[in-house]
Enzyme design. Structure first.
Site, short mmCIF file in Angstrom:
data_model
loop_
_atom_site.label_atom_id
_atom_site.label_comp_id
_atom_site.label_asym_id
_atom_site.label_seq_id
_atom_site.Cartn_x
_atom_site.Cartn_y
_atom_site.Cartn_z
N HIS A 279 0.92 -0.56 0.18
CA HIS A 279 -0.14 0.29 0.47
C HIS A 279 1.03 1.20 0.36
O HIS A 279 1.72 0.87 0.90
CB HIS A 279 -1.31 -0.06 1.10
CG HIS A 279 -2.31 0.83 0.81
ND1 HIS A 279 -2.20 2.21 0.80
CD2 HIS A 279 -3.71 0.52 0.83
CE1 HIS A 279 -3.34 2.84 0.90
NE2 HIS A 279 -4.13 1.94 -0.15
N ASP B 61 -8.36 -5.11 -0.74
CA ASP B 61 -8.24 -6.85 -1.45
C ASP B 61 -7.94 -7.97 -1.94
O ASP B 61 -8.72 -8.60 -2.34
CB ASP B 61 -7.53 -5.99 -3.47
CG ASP B 61 -8.15 -4.64 -3.49
OD1 ASP B 61 -9.28 -4.66 -4.16
OD2 ASP B 61 -6.82 -4.20 -4.10
N1 COA Z 1 4.08 -7.08 -4.37
C1 COA Z 1 5.67 -7.43 -4.36
N2 COA Z 1 6.33 -6.13 -3.71
C2 COA Z 1 5.67 -5.57 -3.51
C3 COA Z 1 3.79 -5.06 -3.90
C4 COA Z 1 4.04 -6.41 -3.64
N3 COA Z 1 1.81 -5.99 -4.35
N4 COA Z 1 4.04 -3.99 -3.14
C5 COA Z 1 5.26 -3.62 -3.01
N5 COA Z 1 6.21 -3.89 -3.17
C6 COA Z 1 7.64 -3.80 -3.04
C7 COA Z 1 8.26 -2.91 -4.59
O1 COA Z 1 8.51 -3.63 -5.53
C8 COA Z 1 9.14 -2.45 -4.43
O2 COA Z 1 10.12 -3.03 -3.55
P1 COA Z 1 11.76 -1.42 -4.36
O3 COA Z 1 11.70 -0.52 -3.79
O4 COA Z 1 12.92 -3.16 -3.98
O5 COA Z 1 11.65 -1.43 -5.37
C9 COA Z 1 8.81 -1.30 -3.08
O6 COA Z 1 7.58 -2.72 -1.86
C10 COA Z 1 7.42 -0.02 -2.17
O7 COA Z 1 6.68 -0.26 -3.39
P2 COA Z 1 5.88 0.25 -4.57
O8 COA Z 1 5.38 -0.29 -6.02
O9 COA Z 1 6.95 1.59 -4.74
O10 COA Z 1 4.86 1.09 -3.68
P3 COA Z 1 3.96 2.14 -3.82
O11 COA Z 1 3.29 2.86 -2.79
O12 COA Z 1 4.36 2.80 -5.34
O13 COA Z 1 2.58 1.26 -5.13
C11 COA Z 1 1.39 -0.25 -4.61
C12 COA Z 1 1.57 0.74 -3.99
C13 COA Z 1 0.29 -0.50 -4.19
C14 COA Z 1 0.60 0.28 -6.17
C15 COA Z 1 1.69 -1.52 -4.49
O14 COA Z 1 1.89 -1.70 -3.47
C16 COA Z 1 1.49 -2.58 -5.33
O15 COA Z 1 1.56 -2.67 -6.74
N6 COA Z 1 0.59 -3.60 -5.04
C17 COA Z 1 -0.45 -4.56 -5.98
C18 COA Z 1 -1.66 -3.90 -6.47
C19 COA Z 1 -2.85 -4.13 -5.49
O16 COA Z 1 -3.10 -4.80 -4.40
N7 COA Z 1 -3.87 -3.05 -5.68
C20 COA Z 1 -4.29 -2.22 -4.44
C21 COA Z 1 -4.35 -1.51 -3.60
S1 COA Z 1 -5.56 -1.10 -2.49
#
Ligand code: COA
Length: 380
Positions: free
Chosen positions: A266, A317
């Site tokens: 998140h 989710d």
């Molecule tokens: N699975 C694996 N790794 C994850 C992850 C996931 N679901 N969510 C975050 N990470 C990791 C990233 O790879 C990143 O690692 P790094 O720093 O080594 O590159 C770190 O955690 C930070 O993630 P980031 O994508 O930069 O965080 P964000 O704040 O931009 O994104 C989300 C938040 C929700 C978009 C992201 O967690 C995600 O894509 N989750 C999966 C989709 C999802 O469930 N969406 C519903 C949201 S309510």
């Protein structure tokens, strides 16, 4: 490279993905990074089990909980606004498209039938907000039924909101536990700070465009798999893993391939998403009811491996997909169910944005070329 034009730099502070940037002030909800969510000041942990969805609609739109009379009135108003012409649903239920595409088109179509809205879109916006909150579930249920070649079911006058939604969707009476589960699901999805779809709605509203257009922007944004579109993919993963013993290798394989695990992580929460805690409990008893504890066990195993490997928690989710699956909702309709609840937050924020009356219009730092030599088309 930062270029100066006539000695001036136009560089602005850039924050990638607007992480931690406050883009508006709101009284509607607060997402506490340490694992709490407040609706107009109330901790959702205090609301769940004590209020119904209609009370939360009143709270988010008006900023206070209703008294008995106000609750009766909002229930009656929502109920009376639920019906919409079947032809709108039928013309939008294209089976080749995703139901979120159908929903987006249906909301656009609704505005064409609302001849009064252009004149009243400032004074009548609260009424329109309530109408949309009432109508989105009717559209979602109708889209499902038309796509399945089933007849559209009209809402019942004496049913509660979640009860009517399930009835119109499935065409059979729901029992108390199912109604309570959907009611809580809808409360937990009703609002969540300045998430991506709410931001999209506010940007559109900030140009003083109409409520329908702002909601269409939000629906398009919610659909993405980094936002509400994750739920459907959570279900794919749960069905793809054969048993809890396979989970460790499955998740490690996905992480090794650099894939994100849907339903985890998140932008704001540093601890477990409080909505996930509630949905986990609900999903446990619903899975037991439908004799699918295997799904719940796989979900628990995935949670534990993802936390061990990445120290991240499930978001809204993850367990929501188990809840909807147990209620008999097909996975392509998970995001439309999310939209049917978040329409409350979207419209509350749209009204708040109109009141603030400021155009949301950030800037960008230009990274392209300057002074490129023009080449006529036949010499390119
Ligand atoms: N699975 C694996 N790794 C994850 C992850 C996931 N679901 N969510 C975050 N990470 C990791 C990233 O790879 C990143 O690692 P790094 O720093 O080594 O590159 C770190 O955690 C930070 O993630 P980031 O994508 O930069 O965080 P964000 O704040 O931009 O994104 C989300 C938040 C929700 C978009 C992201 O967690 C995600 O894509 N989750 C999966 C989709 C999802 O469930 N969406 C519903 C949201 S309510």
């Amino acid at each position: 490279m930062v270029v100066k034009l006539m000695g001036m730099s136009f560089e602005k502070g850039y924050v990638r993905g607007l992480r931690d940037v406050a883009a508006c002030e709101t009284k509607i909800s607060f997402v506490d990074p340490y694992g709490a969510l407040y609706y107009s000041g109330y901790d959702i942990d205090r609301l769940i089990g004590r209020v119904c969805f209609e009370e939360v609609v009143f709270l988010l739109i008006n900023g206070k909980l209703p008294n008995r009379k106000e609750l009766e009135n909002i229930k009656a108003e929502l109920n009376s606004e639920m019906k919409i012409p079947s032809r709108i649903i039928k013309k939008c239920a294209n089976k080749k498209g995703h139901p979120m595409e159908n929903l987006r088109t249906a909301i656009s179509s609704l505005s064409e039938y609302d001849t009064a809205f252009e004149d009243s879109y400032e004074s009548g916006n609260k009424k329109l907000a309530l109408r949309l909150i009432a109508q989105v579930p009717t559209i979602v249920a109708g889209l499902y039924r038309v796509r399945k070649n089933k007849g559209i079911i009209r809402p019942k006058k004496d049913y509660g909101f979640a009860e009517n939604f399930l009835f119109m969707f499935r065409g059979k009476l729901a029992d108390k536990e199912e109604i309570e589960a959907l009611d809580r699901f809808m409360i937990l999805h009703a609002d969540h700070g300045l998430n991506a779809s709410t931001f999209a709605a506010r940007v559109t509203a900030s140009t003083l465009s109409d409520v329908y257009s702002a909601v269409v922007s939000a629906i398009g944004t919610l659909r993405g798999r980094l936002h509400g579109g994750a739920g459907e993919r959570v279900m794919n993963m749960l069905l793809d893993v054969d048993n809890p013993e396979e989970v460790e290798a499955y998740i490690q394989g996905m992480l090794f391939d650099g894939k994100k695990i849907m339903g985890f992580g998140h932008r704001i929460y540093k601890k477990e998403d409080p909505r996930s805690r509630h949905l986990r409990k609900i999903s446990k008893s619903l899975c037991l009811r439908i004799d699918r504890t295997d799904l719940y066990k796989k979900a628990r195993a995935i949670q534990s491996v993802v936390h061990k490997e990445r120290k991240i928690f499930p978001n809204v989710d993850f367990y929501a997909s188990l809840v909807l699956n147990a209620l008999g909702i097909p996975k392509v309709f998970f995001t439309p169910f999310f939209a049917s609840s978040r329409i409350v937050g979207w419209t509350a924020h749209i009204l708040e944005q109109y009141a603030d009356a400021v155009l949301i219009r950030p800037t960008s730092n230009y990274r392209g070329a300057y002074g490129t030599k023009f080449v006529p088309i036949d010499k390119r």
